[in-house]
Design an enzyme around this catalytic site. Sequence first.
Site, PDB file in Angstrom:
ATOM      1  N   ASP A  43      64.452 -71.090 -47.003  1.00 50.04           N
ATOM      2  CA  ASP A  43      64.848 -70.337 -45.557  1.00 50.04           C
ATOM      3  C   ASP A  43      64.304 -71.186 -44.548  1.00 50.04           C
ATOM      4  OD1 ASP A  43      66.334 -68.368 -44.039  1.00 50.04           O
ATOM      5  OD2 ASP A  43      65.948 -66.974 -46.042  1.00 50.04           O
ATOM      6  N   HIS A  62      69.961 -59.809 -48.824  1.00 49.21           N
ATOM      7  CA  HIS A  62      68.652 -59.208 -48.455  1.00 49.21           C
ATOM      8  C   HIS A  62      68.852 -58.108 -47.228  1.00 49.21           C
ATOM      9  CE1 HIS A  62      68.396 -62.309 -45.820  1.00 49.21           C
ATOM     10  NE2 HIS A  62      67.196 -61.867 -45.400  1.00 49.21           N
ATOM     11  N   ASP A  63      69.914 -58.314 -46.558  1.00 51.44           N
ATOM     12  CA  ASP A  63      70.155 -57.583 -45.258  1.00 51.44           C
ATOM     13  C   ASP A  63      71.231 -56.406 -45.552  1.00 51.44           C
ATOM     14  OD1 ASP A  63      68.402 -59.039 -43.691  1.00 51.44           O
ATOM     15  OD2 ASP A  63      69.986 -60.551 -43.219  1.00 51.44           O
ATOM     16  N   GLU A 110      73.608 -69.277 -41.647  1.00 54.55           N
ATOM     17  CA  GLU A 110      73.805 -67.958 -41.423  1.00 54.55           C
ATOM     18  C   GLU A 110      74.500 -67.787 -39.998  1.00 54.55           C
ATOM     19  OE1 GLU A 110      71.728 -63.480 -41.328  1.00 54.55           O
ATOM     20  OE2 GLU A 110      70.913 -64.985 -40.427  1.00 54.55           O
ATOM     21  N   ASP A 159      68.644 -69.499 -41.081  1.00 58.66           N
ATOM     22  CA  ASP A 159      68.487 -68.244 -40.453  1.00 58.66           C
ATOM     23  C   ASP A 159      69.023 -68.263 -39.156  1.00 58.66           C
ATOM     24  OD1 ASP A 159      67.561 -65.348 -41.156  1.00 58.66           O
ATOM     25  OD2 ASP A 159      66.427 -65.853 -39.047  1.00 58.66           O
TER      26      ASP A 159
HETATM   27  O1  ISL Z   1      71.250 -57.348 -41.030  1.00 61.08           O
HETATM   28  C1  ISL Z   1      71.526 -57.281 -40.061  1.00 61.08           C
HETATM   29  C2  ISL Z   1      72.880 -56.950 -39.808  1.00 61.08           C
HETATM   30  O2  ISL Z   1      72.630 -55.569 -38.960  1.00 61.08           O
HETATM   31  C3  ISL Z   1      70.685 -57.908 -39.128  1.00 61.08           C
HETATM   32  O3  ISL Z   1      69.920 -56.777 -38.884  1.00 61.08           O
HETATM   33  C4  ISL Z   1      69.999 -59.058 -39.550  1.00 61.08           C
HETATM   34  O4  ISL Z   1      68.512 -59.078 -39.203  1.00 61.08           O
HETATM   35  C5  ISL Z   1      70.634 -60.292 -38.755  1.00 61.08           C
HETATM   36  O5  ISL Z   1      71.875 -60.213 -39.125  1.00 61.08           O
HETATM   37  C6  ISL Z   1      70.061 -61.612 -38.887  1.00 61.08           C
HETATM   38  O6  ISL Z   1      69.472 -61.746 -40.279  1.00 61.08           O
HETATM   39  C7  ISL Z   1      68.451 -62.939 -40.452  1.00 61.08           C
HETATM   40  O7  ISL Z   1      67.757 -62.998 -39.379  1.00 61.08           O
HETATM   41  C8  ISL Z   1      66.496 -61.836 -39.239  1.00 61.08           C
HETATM   42  C9  ISL Z   1      66.042 -61.366 -40.659  1.00 61.08           C
HETATM   43  O8  ISL Z   1      65.550 -60.261 -40.106  1.00 61.08           O
HETATM   44  C10 ISL Z   1      67.165 -61.113 -41.477  1.00 61.08           C
HETATM   45  O9  ISL Z   1      66.597 -60.768 -42.749  1.00 61.08           O
HETATM   46  C11 ISL Z   1      67.736 -62.413 -41.672  1.00 61.08           C
HETATM   47  O10 ISL Z   1      68.753 -62.456 -42.824  1.00 61.08           O
HETATM   48  C12 ISL Z   1      65.451 -62.409 -38.151  1.00 61.08           C
HETATM   49  O11 ISL Z   1      65.075 -63.686 -38.833  1.00 61.08           O
END
Ligand code: ISL
Length: 557
Positions: A110, A328-329, A254, A212
């Site tokens: 990641d 994971h989100d 992402e 990310d």
């Molecule tokens: O899941 C989400 C949609 O509401 C967001 O909170 C999410 O944090 C966002 O989409 C981005 O996600 C990525 O970056 C974040 C991290 O917390 C997430 O786990 C990651 O996948 C910040 O690095």
Amino acid sequence: MTEHARLNPAVTITRQWWHSSTVYQIYPRSFADSNGDGIGDIPGIISKLDYLEKLGIDLIWLSPIYASPMDDNGYDISNYQDIAPEFGTLDDFWELLAKAKERGIGIVLDLVVNHTSDEHDWFLQARKGRNNQFRDFYIWRDPGPDGGPPNDLQSIFGGSAWELDPSSGQYYLHLFSRRQPDLNWENEGVRRAVYDMMNWWLDRGIAGFRMDVIDLIGKQPDKQITADGPHLHDYIQEMHRETLRHRDALTVGETWSVTPDSALLYSGRERHELSMVFQFEHVTQRWDEVFGKWRSKPFDLVALKAVFSKWQQALAEDGWNSLFWGNHDLPRAVSRYGEDGEFRVPSAKTLATVLHMMRGTPYVYQGEEIGMTNASFTSIEQYKDIETLNMHRLHLAAGLSPQDFIAGAHMNSRDNARTPMPWTDAPHGGFTTGTPWIEANGNVGSINAAAAVDDDQSVFHHYRKLITLRKTHDVIVYGRYQSYLDQHPEVFLYTRTLGGDRVTVLANLSKAPVVVELPGEIVTGGEALVWTHQPISSLEQTVSLRPWESFCILTRT
Ligand code: ISL
Ligand code: CA
């Protein structure tokens, strides 16, 4: 790849190894704990490689394992070239890399470079004062005219995106938590440091990067532009030139903001940017216009099918899709899109089938392959996720009732996907011999990996089959996608065609039995490839489907 596959004249685009790969995402904190401290770790992952090999996946995407104060479970990195002690050591990581490789499994790391931790040395330096050489690695602004934040940009985790640094009197930008200061990509030194770090990992044999929130790196905070800034693609092309060119890595961005048009910018063959991106239209489609994911709209299969079909068509000639239900989100696929009660098993299988038979690279989130369900926490104390806890504070202060908040969290808290992976029916699903950092699901007695591996009718074996079929059937990798019955509210029907091969996918995505009239050209016979209830090898004009029944037929001419 077989000789036949390599020579298949129907495949007209240049093959990439990751076209036929399946990626498995591991959230290390919740995967397997080797030492009883309640936190999953790298030795734990190594101990489960046999399981992953059996499942047949090609790649592991590891959520962050780097040194981190864990404000956001590792998405706040304090050292990109070291491992968090609770996850292990660099030597553990090299061992994982080597042992995975022995099994033909690559490791995708990641890459979290929109921001660092506030404990990263760059930020510790930067906050020493305006003249520090790392000051410009981050985004600082003087207060606004009223003495408050420079503007009203909001953090994705709630509250202002600006945090005052009392010693200098300036604010720094954080699009996520205040402990995740945003890097300033306009600074060439930042870009150089990131590329050097990427090369360090690539030189050591990792298979690629998941990037990310990469669509945010071109931000222009003064204009309140966060996603898709004017130099975004310049940066990604530069990154490619400096790190990925002359390598054969898989990269996936992402990108919550991506559209079919911009997906072609990221993943187009002549663009030299990324292999593919994650698009989230099927996710956000059920979010409320005002309250976002904390208040969701009812399931609408017609709209969902339209989203998938749109993306399949948009990237048919160029670019490449990534295919996923969860990560994971996000909530657990079977709880969100399927049915996690009576029809848990067929609905998990049907969701897998309709996704894995599409064109693109599939991603399986840990536990999805055994049909894991959402967390069933009843009190806010059980939640651990920073976003959930922040939103709880903000929403309750704004008048939402605690019960309504918990109802929203049940559906969409990020912790739904973060409960421990259940390996056996032992306490905490055998994830740890100690106390897990977050409570295990109540159903680990029946939903666990050991039970799934032992049962040849399980969701696990269905995934295994789908992953294998992608390796043996070019039509699944490269076939043209065509959908039918687009307005049907329960049935998903599509075909994939390559040369003389055609795969027909027919699925009932509802808990009611359905009798469906098929279009004439679908009436067909052939080989049953995969099914939920019983193998079906021919289709008449009228077909009866059981609740959540689905199957695929391969026709060869
Ligand atoms: O899941 C989400 C949609 O509401 C967001 O909170 C999410 O944090 C966002 O989409 C981005 O996600 C990525 O970056 C974040 C991290 O917390 C997430 O786990 C990651 O996948 C910040 O690095
Ligand atoms: Ca541990």
